[in-house]
Design a protein around this motif. Structure first.
Motif, PDB file in Angstrom:
ATOM      1  N   HIS A 175     101.340  83.926  83.930  1.00 29.77           N
ATOM      2  CA  HIS A 175     101.602  82.502  83.671  1.00 29.77           C
ATOM      3  C   HIS A 175     101.905  82.345  82.174  1.00 29.77           C
ATOM      4  CE1 HIS A 175      96.893  81.917  83.266  1.00 29.77           C
ATOM      5  NE2 HIS A 175      97.321  82.999  82.659  1.00 29.77           N
ATOM      6  N   SER A 177     100.254  80.368  80.282  1.00 36.01           N
ATOM      7  CA  SER A 177      99.028  79.891  79.614  1.00 36.01           C
ATOM      8  C   SER A 177      98.562  80.751  78.426  1.00 36.01           C
ATOM      9  CB  SER A 177      97.906  79.724  80.639  1.00 36.01           C
ATOM     10  OG  SER A 177      98.286  78.757  81.595  1.00 36.01           O
ATOM     11  N   GLN A 180      99.103  79.281  75.163  1.00 34.54           N
ATOM     12  CA  GLN A 180      98.087  78.323  74.662  1.00 34.54           C
ATOM     13  C   GLN A 180      97.182  79.011  73.656  1.00 34.54           C
ATOM     14  OE1 GLN A 180      95.577  76.090  77.343  1.00 34.54           O
ATOM     15  NE2 GLN A 180      97.078  76.189  79.008  1.00 34.54           N
ATOM     16  N   ARG A 201     104.602  87.802  89.063  1.00 31.74           N
ATOM     17  CA  ARG A 201     103.492  87.964  90.018  1.00 31.74           C
ATOM     18  C   ARG A 201     103.936  88.846  91.165  1.00 31.74           C
ATOM     19  NH1 ARG A 201     101.070  81.767  90.251  1.00 31.74           N
ATOM     20  NH2 ARG A 201     100.882  81.603  87.989  1.00 31.74           N
ATOM     21  N   GLN A 214     108.168  79.265  84.040  1.00 33.26           N
ATOM     22  CA  GLN A 214     107.217  78.171  83.871  1.00 33.26           C
ATOM     23  C   GLN A 214     107.459  77.470  82.547  1.00 33.26           C
ATOM     24  OE1 GLN A 214     103.191  79.765  84.133  1.00 33.26           O
ATOM     25  NE2 GLN A 214     103.106  79.277  86.318  1.00 33.26           N
ATOM     26  N   GLU A 216     104.836  75.648  79.944  1.00 38.29           N
ATOM     27  CA  GLU A 216     103.449  75.345  79.633  1.00 38.29           C
ATOM     28  C   GLU A 216     103.412  74.189  78.646  1.00 38.29           C
ATOM     29  OE1 GLU A 216     101.283  77.368  81.045  1.00 38.29           O
ATOM     30  OE2 GLU A 216      99.382  76.731  80.154  1.00 38.29           O
ATOM     31  N   PHE A 254      91.160  75.251  87.683  1.00 44.36           N
ATOM     32  CA  PHE A 254      91.685  76.386  86.922  1.00 44.36           C
ATOM     33  C   PHE A 254      90.564  76.845  85.993  1.00 44.36           C
ATOM     34  CE2 PHE A 254      95.353  73.636  87.861  1.00 44.36           C
ATOM     35  CZ  PHE A 254      96.154  74.527  88.556  1.00 44.36           C
ATOM     36  N   GLY A 288     100.228  72.104  87.589  1.00 38.04           N
ATOM     37  CA  GLY A 288      98.781  72.184  87.395  1.00 38.04           C
ATOM     38  C   GLY A 288      98.450  71.687  85.997  1.00 38.04           C
ATOM     39  N   CYS A 289      97.269  71.078  85.842  1.00 40.96           N
ATOM     40  CA  CYS A 289      96.936  70.525  84.526  1.00 40.96           C
ATOM     41  C   CYS A 289      95.424  70.337  84.398  1.00 40.96           C
ATOM     42  CB  CYS A 289      97.650  69.193  84.325  1.00 40.96           C
ATOM     43  SG  CYS A 289      97.257  67.970  85.593  1.00 40.96           S
ATOM     44  N   PHE A 312      99.037  71.778  80.614  1.00 42.54           N
ATOM     45  CA  PHE A 312      99.681  71.727  81.939  1.00 42.54           C
ATOM     46  C   PHE A 312     100.638  72.891  82.079  1.00 42.54           C
ATOM     47  CE2 PHE A 312     102.095  69.064  79.007  1.00 42.54           C
ATOM     48  CZ  PHE A 312     103.386  69.540  79.151  1.00 42.54           C
ATOM     49  N   GLY A 313     100.950  73.218  83.314  1.00 43.70           N
ATOM     50  CA  GLY A 313     101.919  74.286  83.558  1.00 43.70           C
ATOM     51  C   GLY A 313     102.714  73.936  84.790  1.00 43.70           C
TER      52      GLY A 313
HETATM   53  N1  PHE Z   1      98.690  78.521  84.473  1.00 47.08           N
HETATM   54  C1  PHE Z   1      98.529  77.762  85.654  1.00 47.08           C
HETATM   55  C2  PHE Z   1      99.319  78.427  86.785  1.00 47.08           C
HETATM   56  O1  PHE Z   1     100.116  79.263  86.532  1.00 47.08           O
HETATM   57  C3  PHE Z   1      99.054  76.344  85.499  1.00 47.08           C
HETATM   58  C4  PHE Z   1      98.235  75.544  84.523  1.00 47.08           C
HETATM   59  C5  PHE Z   1      98.577  75.508  83.207  1.00 47.08           C
HETATM   60  C6  PHE Z   1      97.136  74.806  84.952  1.00 47.08           C
HETATM   61  C7  PHE Z   1      97.856  74.751  82.301  1.00 47.08           C
HETATM   62  C8  PHE Z   1      96.409  74.058  84.073  1.00 47.08           C
HETATM   63  C9  PHE Z   1      96.780  74.022  82.756  1.00 47.08           C
HETATM   64  O2  PHE Z   1      99.129  78.134  87.945  1.00 47.08           O
END
Ligand code: PHE
Length: 346
Positions: A175, A177, A180, A201, A214, A216, A254, A288-289, A312-313
Protein backbone atom coordinates in the motif's frame (compact mmCIF):
# COMPACT_ATOMS: atom_id res chain seq x y z
CA UNK A 1 41.31 6.49 -97.15
CA UNK A 2 41.09 10.21 -96.58
CA UNK A 3 40.85 11.20 -92.90
CA UNK A 4 38.16 13.80 -93.65
CA UNK A 5 36.09 11.15 -95.34
CA UNK A 6 36.28 8.92 -92.25
CA UNK A 7 35.19 11.85 -90.11
CA UNK A 8 32.29 12.54 -92.48
CA UNK A 9 31.22 8.86 -92.33
CA UNK A 10 31.45 8.98 -88.56
CA UNK A 11 29.16 11.99 -88.50
CA UNK A 12 26.70 10.26 -90.78
CA UNK A 13 26.73 7.26 -88.44
CA UNK A 14 26.03 9.26 -85.30
CA UNK A 15 23.31 11.28 -87.04
CA UNK A 16 21.75 8.02 -88.12
CA UNK A 17 21.93 6.69 -84.56
CA UNK A 18 20.14 9.76 -83.28
CA UNK A 19 17.40 9.61 -85.88
CA UNK A 20 16.59 5.96 -85.26
CA UNK A 21 16.79 6.38 -81.48
CA UNK A 22 13.87 8.78 -81.41
CA UNK A 23 11.58 6.09 -82.77
CA UNK A 24 12.43 3.47 -80.10
CA UNK A 25 10.00 2.89 -77.25
CA UNK A 26 11.34 0.04 -75.15
CA UNK A 27 14.34 -0.32 -72.93
CA UNK A 28 15.43 -3.42 -74.78
CA UNK A 29 15.29 -1.81 -78.21
CA UNK A 30 17.31 1.19 -76.98
CA UNK A 31 19.97 -1.08 -75.50
CA UNK A 32 20.15 -3.18 -78.68
CA UNK A 33 20.40 -0.03 -80.79
CA UNK A 34 23.28 1.23 -78.66
CA UNK A 35 25.05 -2.13 -78.92
CA UNK A 36 24.68 -2.13 -82.70
CA UNK A 37 26.80 1.02 -82.77
CA UNK A 38 29.15 0.68 -79.82
CA UNK A 39 29.84 -3.05 -79.29
CA UNK A 40 33.05 -4.73 -80.43
CA UNK A 41 31.46 -5.72 -83.72
CA UNK A 42 29.33 -2.59 -83.99
CA UNK A 43 29.38 -0.09 -86.84
CA UNK A 44 31.76 2.27 -85.09
CA UNK A 45 34.29 -0.48 -84.46
CA UNK A 46 34.19 -1.46 -88.12
CA UNK A 47 34.95 2.06 -89.17
CA UNK A 48 37.62 2.36 -86.50
CA UNK A 49 39.46 -0.59 -87.99
CA UNK A 50 40.46 1.72 -90.82
CA UNK A 51 42.23 3.99 -88.38
CA UNK A 52 45.38 1.92 -88.51
CA UNK A 53 45.74 2.58 -92.24
CA UNK A 54 45.80 6.33 -91.86
CA UNK A 55 49.02 8.31 -91.92
CA UNK A 56 50.45 8.92 -88.45
CA UNK A 57 49.85 12.68 -88.45
CA UNK A 58 46.06 12.47 -88.99
CA UNK A 59 45.43 9.63 -86.49
CA UNK A 60 45.13 11.96 -83.54
CA UNK A 61 42.39 14.07 -85.09
CA UNK A 62 40.37 11.10 -86.30
CA UNK A 63 40.85 9.27 -82.98
CA UNK A 64 39.47 12.24 -81.10
CA UNK A 65 36.47 12.32 -83.43
CA UNK A 66 35.80 8.65 -82.60
CA UNK A 67 35.92 9.30 -78.88
CA UNK A 68 33.54 12.20 -79.21
CA UNK A 69 31.12 10.14 -81.32
CA UNK A 70 31.15 7.28 -78.79
CA UNK A 71 30.41 9.64 -75.94
CA UNK A 72 27.55 11.27 -77.81
CA UNK A 73 25.96 7.91 -78.62
CA UNK A 74 26.35 6.68 -75.04
CA UNK A 75 24.91 9.84 -73.52
CA UNK A 76 21.99 9.95 -75.95
CA UNK A 77 21.14 6.34 -75.19
CA UNK A 78 21.37 7.11 -71.48
CA UNK A 79 19.05 10.12 -71.81
CA UNK A 80 16.55 8.06 -73.78
CA UNK A 81 16.53 5.35 -71.08
CA UNK A 82 16.06 7.92 -68.29
CA UNK A 83 13.15 9.55 -70.11
CA UNK A 84 11.57 6.14 -70.59
CA UNK A 85 11.84 5.33 -66.84
CA UNK A 86 10.30 8.68 -65.90
CA UNK A 87 7.43 8.04 -68.26
CA UNK A 88 6.82 4.63 -66.72
CA UNK A 89 6.83 6.08 -63.20
CA UNK A 90 4.42 8.84 -64.12
CA UNK A 91 2.07 6.29 -65.68
CA UNK A 92 2.27 4.17 -62.51
CA UNK A 93 1.53 7.12 -60.23
CA UNK A 94 -1.36 8.16 -62.41
CA UNK A 95 -2.85 4.71 -62.15
CA UNK A 96 -2.38 4.12 -58.40
CA UNK A 97 -2.33 7.54 -56.76
CA UNK A 98 -5.41 9.52 -55.94
CA UNK A 99 -4.18 13.00 -55.12
CA UNK A 100 -7.65 14.03 -54.00
CA UNK A 101 -7.59 11.59 -51.03
CA UNK A 102 -7.04 13.20 -47.61
CA UNK A 103 -3.57 12.62 -46.15
CA UNK A 104 -2.77 10.33 -43.24
CA UNK A 105 -2.41 12.19 -39.97
CA UNK A 106 0.53 11.17 -37.80
CA UNK A 107 -0.69 9.41 -34.66
CA UNK A 108 0.02 11.35 -31.50
CA UNK A 109 0.41 9.65 -28.13
CA UNK A 110 -1.84 10.41 -25.19
CA UNK A 111 -2.11 9.71 -21.49
CA UNK A 112 -2.94 6.27 -20.18
CA UNK A 113 -6.47 6.16 -18.66
CA UNK A 114 -5.02 5.38 -15.23
CA UNK A 115 -2.72 8.40 -15.50
CA UNK A 116 -5.65 10.61 -16.48
CA UNK A 117 -7.63 9.50 -13.42
CA UNK A 118 -4.59 9.61 -11.13
CA UNK A 119 -3.72 13.17 -12.14
CA UNK A 120 -7.36 14.24 -11.72
CA UNK A 121 -7.48 12.78 -8.20
CA UNK A 122 -4.20 14.40 -7.20
CA UNK A 123 -5.37 17.72 -8.69
CA UNK A 124 -8.45 17.74 -6.45
CA UNK A 125 -6.28 17.38 -3.34
CA UNK A 126 -3.69 19.86 -4.58
CA UNK A 127 -6.51 22.39 -4.99
CA UNK A 128 -7.28 21.80 -1.28
CA UNK A 129 -3.69 22.62 -0.30
CA UNK A 130 -2.10 19.15 -0.30
CA UNK A 131 1.51 18.70 -1.39
CA UNK A 132 2.67 15.66 -3.40
CA UNK A 133 5.03 13.20 -1.66
CA UNK A 134 6.58 10.08 -3.20
CA UNK A 135 8.12 6.91 -1.80
CA UNK A 136 9.91 3.85 -3.19
CA UNK A 137 8.06 0.80 -4.51
CA UNK A 138 10.65 -1.48 -2.94
CA UNK A 139 9.99 -0.89 0.74
CA UNK A 140 11.25 -2.21 4.03
CA UNK A 141 9.14 -4.38 6.31
CA UNK A 142 9.77 -1.64 8.90
CA UNK A 143 7.94 1.08 6.97
CA UNK A 144 5.35 -1.07 5.22
CA UNK A 145 4.24 -2.89 8.42
CA UNK A 146 6.17 -2.33 11.64
CA UNK A 147 5.91 1.45 11.90
CA UNK A 148 2.28 1.25 10.80
CA UNK A 149 1.37 -0.72 13.88
CA UNK A 150 0.82 -4.08 12.14
CA UNK A 151 0.90 -6.84 14.77
CA UNK A 152 3.43 -9.61 14.12
CA UNK A 153 0.72 -12.12 13.22
CA UNK A 154 -1.27 -9.84 10.87
CA UNK A 155 -2.36 -11.78 7.76
CA UNK A 156 -0.95 -9.12 5.39
CA UNK A 157 2.47 -10.12 6.68
CA UNK A 158 1.92 -13.60 5.30
CA UNK A 159 3.70 -14.77 2.12
CA UNK A 160 0.17 -15.41 0.82
CA UNK A 161 -0.55 -11.71 0.53
CA UNK A 162 2.75 -9.89 0.25
CA UNK A 163 5.41 -10.09 -2.45
CA UNK A 164 8.55 -10.29 -0.35
CA UNK A 165 11.99 -9.67 -1.78
CA UNK A 166 13.66 -10.89 1.40
CA UNK A 167 11.14 -12.17 3.91
CA UNK A 168 10.83 -9.95 6.96
CA UNK A 169 13.16 -7.35 5.45
CA UNK A 170 12.31 -5.99 2.00
CA UNK A 171 9.18 -6.26 -0.09
CA UNK A 172 7.15 -4.64 -2.85
CA UNK A 173 5.00 -2.18 -0.90
CA UNK A 174 1.47 -3.51 -0.41
CA UNK A 175 0.00 0.00 0.00
CA UNK A 176 1.11 3.64 -0.18
CA UNK A 177 0.79 4.02 3.62
CA UNK A 178 4.58 3.66 4.22
CA UNK A 179 4.87 7.10 2.58
CA UNK A 180 2.98 8.37 5.67
CA UNK A 181 5.84 7.13 7.84
CA UNK A 182 8.56 8.48 5.54
CA UNK A 183 6.86 11.87 5.30
CA UNK A 184 6.43 12.21 9.05
CA UNK A 185 10.09 11.29 9.56
CA UNK A 186 11.29 13.76 6.92
CA UNK A 187 9.01 16.80 6.83
CA UNK A 188 8.40 19.44 9.45
CA UNK A 189 4.92 19.77 10.95
CA UNK A 190 2.23 20.54 9.98
CA UNK A 191 2.01 17.95 7.20
CA UNK A 192 -0.53 17.87 4.38
CA UNK A 193 0.42 15.50 1.56
CA UNK A 194 -0.97 13.08 -1.01
CA UNK A 195 1.23 10.21 -2.19
CA UNK A 196 0.27 8.55 -5.49
CA UNK A 197 1.99 5.40 -6.71
CA UNK A 198 2.05 1.72 -7.64
CA UNK A 199 1.48 -0.97 -5.02
CA UNK A 200 1.72 -4.78 -5.20
CA UNK A 201 -0.26 -7.70 -3.79
CA UNK A 202 -0.52 -11.41 -4.48
CA UNK A 203 -3.92 -10.97 -6.10
CA UNK A 204 -4.96 -11.83 -9.61
CA UNK A 205 -8.57 -11.91 -10.86
CA UNK A 206 -10.90 -9.70 -12.99
CA UNK A 207 -11.07 -7.03 -10.27
CA UNK A 208 -7.56 -7.45 -8.83
CA UNK A 209 -4.22 -6.97 -10.51
CA UNK A 210 -0.92 -7.87 -8.79
CA UNK A 211 0.14 -4.29 -9.42
CA UNK A 212 -2.28 -1.41 -9.06
CA UNK A 213 -2.33 2.24 -8.06
CA UNK A 214 -3.23 4.03 -4.86
CA UNK A 215 -3.33 7.60 -3.68
CA UNK A 216 -2.49 8.05 -0.02
CA UNK A 217 -3.40 11.13 1.97
CA UNK A 218 -2.04 12.41 5.27
CA UNK A 219 -2.77 15.53 7.27
CA UNK A 220 -1.15 16.11 10.69
CA UNK A 221 -1.53 19.27 12.72
CA UNK A 222 -2.76 20.52 16.08
CA UNK A 223 -6.48 20.11 16.61
CA UNK A 224 -7.24 17.87 13.60
CA UNK A 225 -10.37 15.78 14.20
CA UNK A 226 -12.67 13.35 12.42
CA UNK A 227 -14.85 16.20 11.14
CA UNK A 228 -11.90 17.45 9.09
CA UNK A 229 -11.43 14.00 7.60
CA UNK A 230 -15.10 13.74 6.66
CA UNK A 231 -15.17 17.26 5.24
CA UNK A 232 -12.12 16.76 3.01
CA UNK A 233 -13.13 13.32 1.74
CA UNK A 234 -16.75 14.30 1.21
CA UNK A 235 -15.60 17.27 -0.88
CA UNK A 236 -13.27 14.98 -2.82
CA UNK A 237 -15.98 12.38 -3.54
CA UNK A 238 -18.38 15.05 -4.76
CA UNK A 239 -15.70 16.58 -6.93
CA UNK A 240 -14.94 13.22 -8.60
CA UNK A 241 -18.39 11.60 -8.75
CA UNK A 242 -20.61 14.67 -9.08
CA UNK A 243 -22.29 17.13 -6.72
CA UNK A 244 -25.43 14.98 -6.44
CA UNK A 245 -23.74 11.75 -5.34
CA UNK A 246 -24.63 10.41 -1.87
CA UNK A 247 -21.70 9.43 0.37
CA UNK A 248 -21.46 7.51 3.62
CA UNK A 249 -18.78 6.65 6.15
CA UNK A 250 -18.81 3.18 7.65
CA UNK A 251 -16.77 2.02 10.66
CA UNK A 252 -13.85 -0.20 9.68
CA UNK A 253 -10.46 -1.27 10.93
CA UNK A 254 -6.86 -0.57 9.95
CA UNK A 255 -3.89 -1.15 12.27
CA UNK A 256 -2.56 2.38 11.67
CA UNK A 257 -5.77 4.40 12.15
CA UNK A 258 -8.10 4.69 15.13
CA UNK A 259 -10.97 5.14 14.66
CA UNK A 260 -11.05 3.82 11.09
CA UNK A 261 -13.69 4.07 8.43
CA UNK A 262 -14.43 3.24 4.84
CA UNK A 263 -16.12 5.76 2.58
CA UNK A 264 -18.73 4.60 0.08
CA UNK A 265 -20.69 6.34 -2.63
CA UNK A 266 -24.20 5.37 -3.53
CA UNK A 267 -24.05 3.18 -6.64
CA UNK A 268 -23.78 5.43 -9.69
CA UNK A 269 -25.54 2.87 -11.89
CA UNK A 270 -28.64 1.90 -9.84
CA UNK A 271 -28.70 4.88 -7.47
CA UNK A 272 -28.97 2.64 -4.43
CA UNK A 273 -31.53 0.15 -5.73
CA UNK A 274 -29.03 -2.70 -6.05
CA UNK A 275 -27.39 -3.98 -9.22
CA UNK A 276 -24.51 -6.10 -10.45
CA UNK A 277 -21.93 -3.31 -10.15
CA UNK A 278 -22.63 -2.78 -6.43
CA UNK A 279 -23.29 -6.50 -5.77
CA UNK A 280 -26.91 -5.62 -4.91
CA UNK A 281 -25.83 -3.50 -1.91
CA UNK A 282 -26.59 -0.11 -3.44
CA UNK A 283 -23.17 1.17 -2.32
CA UNK A 284 -19.66 1.16 -3.74
CA UNK A 285 -16.62 1.25 -1.50
CA UNK A 286 -14.12 3.92 -2.55
CA UNK A 287 -11.50 4.37 0.14
CA UNK A 288 -10.15 3.52 3.57
CA UNK A 289 -9.46 6.24 6.13
CA UNK A 290 -9.15 7.11 9.79
CA UNK A 291 -7.42 9.17 12.44
CA UNK A 292 -3.71 8.40 12.55
CA UNK A 293 -3.20 5.93 15.41
CA UNK A 294 -1.37 7.52 18.41
CA UNK A 295 1.09 4.58 18.27
CA UNK A 296 2.06 5.53 14.72
CA UNK A 297 2.60 9.18 15.66
CA UNK A 298 4.69 8.23 18.69
CA UNK A 299 6.69 5.78 16.53
CA UNK A 300 7.92 8.62 14.30
CA UNK A 301 8.59 10.97 17.23
CA UNK A 302 5.42 13.08 17.06
CA UNK A 303 3.70 13.69 20.42
CA UNK A 304 0.11 12.36 20.04
CA UNK A 305 -0.98 14.53 22.98
CA UNK A 306 -0.12 17.65 20.94
CA UNK A 307 -0.70 16.58 17.35
CA UNK A 308 -3.45 14.59 15.69
CA UNK A 309 -3.96 13.66 12.07
CA UNK A 310 -6.06 11.83 9.55
CA UNK A 311 -5.05 9.54 6.70
CA UNK A 312 -6.78 7.92 3.76
CA UNK A 313 -5.96 5.60 0.91
CA UNK A 314 -7.88 5.02 -2.29
CA UNK A 315 -7.59 2.72 -5.30
CA UNK A 316 -7.08 4.54 -8.59
CA UNK A 317 -8.01 1.52 -10.75
CA UNK A 318 -11.33 1.15 -8.96
CA UNK A 319 -12.19 4.82 -9.52
CA UNK A 320 -11.11 4.56 -13.19
CA UNK A 321 -13.39 1.54 -13.68
CA UNK A 322 -16.30 3.53 -12.25
CA UNK A 323 -15.52 6.61 -14.29
CA UNK A 324 -15.22 4.73 -17.57
CA UNK A 325 -18.27 2.53 -17.28
CA UNK A 326 -18.16 -0.78 -19.08
CA UNK A 327 -14.60 -1.74 -18.23
CA UNK A 328 -15.17 -5.29 -17.10
CA UNK A 329 -11.63 -6.23 -16.12
CA UNK A 330 -8.86 -4.32 -14.40
CA UNK A 331 -6.47 -6.28 -16.66
CA UNK A 332 -7.41 -4.05 -19.60
CA UNK A 333 -5.46 -1.25 -17.95
CA UNK A 334 -2.28 -3.29 -17.97
CA UNK A 335 -2.39 -5.18 -21.27
CA UNK A 336 -1.51 -2.09 -23.31
CA UNK A 337 -3.73 -3.02 -26.22
CA UNK A 338 -3.75 0.12 -28.42
CA UNK A 339 -7.38 -0.56 -29.41
CA UNK A 340 -8.33 -0.17 -25.74
CA UNK A 341 -5.95 2.66 -24.87
CA UNK A 342 -6.93 4.57 -28.03
CA UNK A 343 -10.43 5.07 -26.53
CA UNK A 344 -8.98 7.51 -23.99
CA UNK A 345 -7.32 10.04 -26.27
CA UNK A 346 -8.50 13.50 -25.39
N1 PHE B 1 -3.52 1.39 3.27
C1 PHE B 1 -4.88 1.01 3.32
C2 PHE B 1 -5.14 -0.05 2.25
O1 PHE B 1 -4.34 -0.24 1.40
C3 PHE B 1 -5.81 2.18 3.05
C4 PHE B 1 -5.75 3.22 4.14
C5 PHE B 1 -4.87 4.26 4.05
C6 PHE B 1 -6.60 3.15 5.24
C7 PHE B 1 -4.83 5.24 5.03
C8 PHE B 1 -6.56 4.10 6.21
C9 PHE B 1 -5.69 5.15 6.10
O2 PHE B 1 -6.15 -0.73 2.27
Amino acid sequence: MDPQEIIAQLRALTDGFERQLSGLESEQSIREHQAAFLSKKGSLAQLQALLGKLPQESRKEVGAAFNEAKQRIASQAHDALTALAKQAEAAYLQQYTDLSLPGRRPTIGHMHPLSIVLYDIVDVFVSMGFDVALGPEIETDLYNFEKLNFPADHPARDMQDTLFIEEGKTLLRTHTSPVQVRTMLQRPLPIQVVAPGAVYRRDDDPTHSPMFFQVEGLLVDKGVHFGHLKGVLDAFLHQVFGADVTTRFRPSFFPFTEPSAEADIQCIVCRGKGCRLCSQTGWIEILGCGMVDPNVLAGVGIDPEVYTGFAFGLGVDRIAMLRYEGITSIKLFYENDPRFLGCFAR
